[in-house]
Design a protein around this motif. Sequence first.
Motif, PDB file in Angstrom:
ATOM      1  N   ASN A 168       0.826  -1.215   0.000  1.00  0.00           N
ATOM      2  CA  ASN A 168       0.000   0.000   0.000  1.00  0.00           C
ATOM      3  C   ASN A 168       0.856   1.259   0.000  1.00  0.00           C
ATOM      4  N   ALA A 169       2.055   1.148   0.569  1.00  0.00           N
ATOM      5  CA  ALA A 169       2.916   2.326   0.655  1.00  0.00           C
ATOM      6  C   ALA A 169       3.696   2.556  -0.641  1.00  0.00           C
ATOM      7  N   MET A 170       3.642   1.601  -1.565  1.00  0.00           N
ATOM      8  CA  MET A 170       4.378   1.782  -2.828  1.00  0.00           C
ATOM      9  C   MET A 170       3.603   2.764  -3.706  1.00  0.00           C
ATOM     10  N   PRO A 171       4.262   3.804  -4.154  1.00  0.00           N
ATOM     11  CA  PRO A 171       3.537   4.886  -4.808  1.00  0.00           C
ATOM     12  C   PRO A 171       3.273   4.684  -6.300  1.00  0.00           C
ATOM     13  N   GLU A 172       3.861   3.668  -6.924  1.00  0.00           N
ATOM     14  CA  GLU A 172       3.808   3.690  -8.389  1.00  0.00           C
ATOM     15  C   GLU A 172       2.437   3.466  -9.009  1.00  0.00           C
ATOM     16  N   ARG A 173       2.254   4.062 -10.170  1.00  0.00           N
ATOM     17  CA  ARG A 173       0.976   4.047 -10.870  1.00  0.00           C
ATOM     18  C   ARG A 173       0.792   2.825 -11.754  1.00  0.00           C
ATOM     19  N   ASN A 174       1.855   2.439 -12.465  1.00  0.00           N
ATOM     20  CA  ASN A 174       1.761   1.255 -13.315  1.00  0.00           C
ATOM     21  C   ASN A 174       2.034   0.047 -12.447  1.00  0.00           C
ATOM     22  N   ARG A 175       0.984  -0.544 -11.956  1.00  0.00           N
ATOM     23  CA  ARG A 175       1.193  -1.574 -10.947  1.00  0.00           C
ATOM     24  C   ARG A 175       1.089  -2.971 -11.542  1.00  0.00           C
ATOM     25  N   TYR A 176       2.110  -3.750 -11.259  1.00  0.00           N
ATOM     26  CA  TYR A 176       2.106  -5.157 -11.619  1.00  0.00           C
ATOM     27  C   TYR A 176       2.270  -5.876 -10.288  1.00  0.00           C
ATOM     28  N   ILE A 177       1.123  -6.191  -9.665  1.00  0.00           N
ATOM     29  CA  ILE A 177       1.144  -6.538  -8.253  1.00  0.00           C
ATOM     30  C   ILE A 177       1.966  -7.801  -7.968  1.00  0.00           C
ATOM     31  N   ARG A 178       1.838  -8.814  -8.853  1.00  0.00           N
ATOM     32  CA  ARG A 178       2.597 -10.037  -8.568  1.00  0.00           C
ATOM     33  C   ARG A 178       4.100  -9.772  -8.618  1.00  0.00           C
ATOM     34  N   GLY A 179       4.514  -8.768  -9.395  1.00  0.00           N
ATOM     35  CA  GLY A 179       5.925  -8.391  -9.456  1.00  0.00           C
ATOM     36  C   GLY A 179       6.350  -7.611  -8.223  1.00  0.00           C
TER      37      GLY A 179
END
Length: 319
Positions: A179-190
């Motif tokens: 949740n604290a990761m700010p990035e927009r292009n999210r590849y959650i499993r990565g």
Amino acid sequence: MPARTLPTDGSTQLSLVVPIYNEEEVIEALHSRIVQVLAPVVAKWNVVFVNDGSSDSSAGMIDAICNADKRFKALHFSRNFGHQAAVTAGMHVSDGAVVVVIDADLQDPPELILEMLEHWVDGSDVVYAQKKKRHGIGPVKRAAYYAYYRFLGRLTEVAVPPDTGDFCLMDRHIVDLLNAMPERNRYIRGLRAWLGFKQTAILFDRPGRYAGTTKYPLRKMVALAFDGILSLSKAPLKLAMFFGFFASAISFMLGLFFVVERLRGPGYLARGWASTIVVVLFLGGVQLICLGVIGEFIGRIYDEVKQRPLYVVSRSTGI
Ligand code: UDP
Ligand code: MG
């Protein structure tokens, strides 16, 4: 390490995050399967349905479930923001000591949650499901999935386990970190793999969809595949350098060849049209590829700089 236990102070023990996009055919079955699996085993659990801008009757069905059963809550997006945004939103509002991300279409069997929970008790921070076999898809798609995950594994510094999806169980501290990761292009499993900690795989045969059709058309699938590569690796940028070296080596050898040919006498060199065109086209192509790669990264930097929210919630039920 002593076995972990779920909290008994009345706080939520387990939250389920379910992204939903036009899943009216499966919602009823999903609902009863979840209750069937969780109710006998976990005392305090809840489910966050994230309605990713569905245009069928999913929204109404979800609300009906939430109004009848307070263990179910829902977020409704203002439009379709995509699977990864939906999972992200669900993780933002989930409050369980462990959080499970699961697809709505029952391709991720809820029964596996119990096995995941056992690994969590034994100390795993992330337990992810890894597909042994995929049912319900054709040989071309299957081969493409297989090749993609192997390719991704070679390209990226962190080992993204092959053949995994978003179906997993995570400890609270993993969810807080994500949740604290700010990035927009999210590849959650990565991102999940990138975090490290103790991660365990459990193997399963992935069944076909319970009902309905895939909500991942080719366009979305390719976009997700690119997100995976570009969010975890800078290798494509090195491609430009590789092409540069390759082209220089070839032109150097060509030059050498022309000099030798010239020394051996006149005649041959006048016929240079084909080779010139080939070289010009080749270099033009290489330059366009490299520009495209750079453009793709700049586009992503632009996305990050704009700092727009990842999703917009139009209303929520039970939250
Ligand atoms: N999904 C979503 N937004 C989208 C596409 C899909 O929330 O834009 C959800 C979908 O409802 C399902 C999950 O993501 O719960 C996985 O989608 P699907 O089963 O269609 O993908 P597949 O299993 O075919 O790869
Ligand atoms: Mg599916």
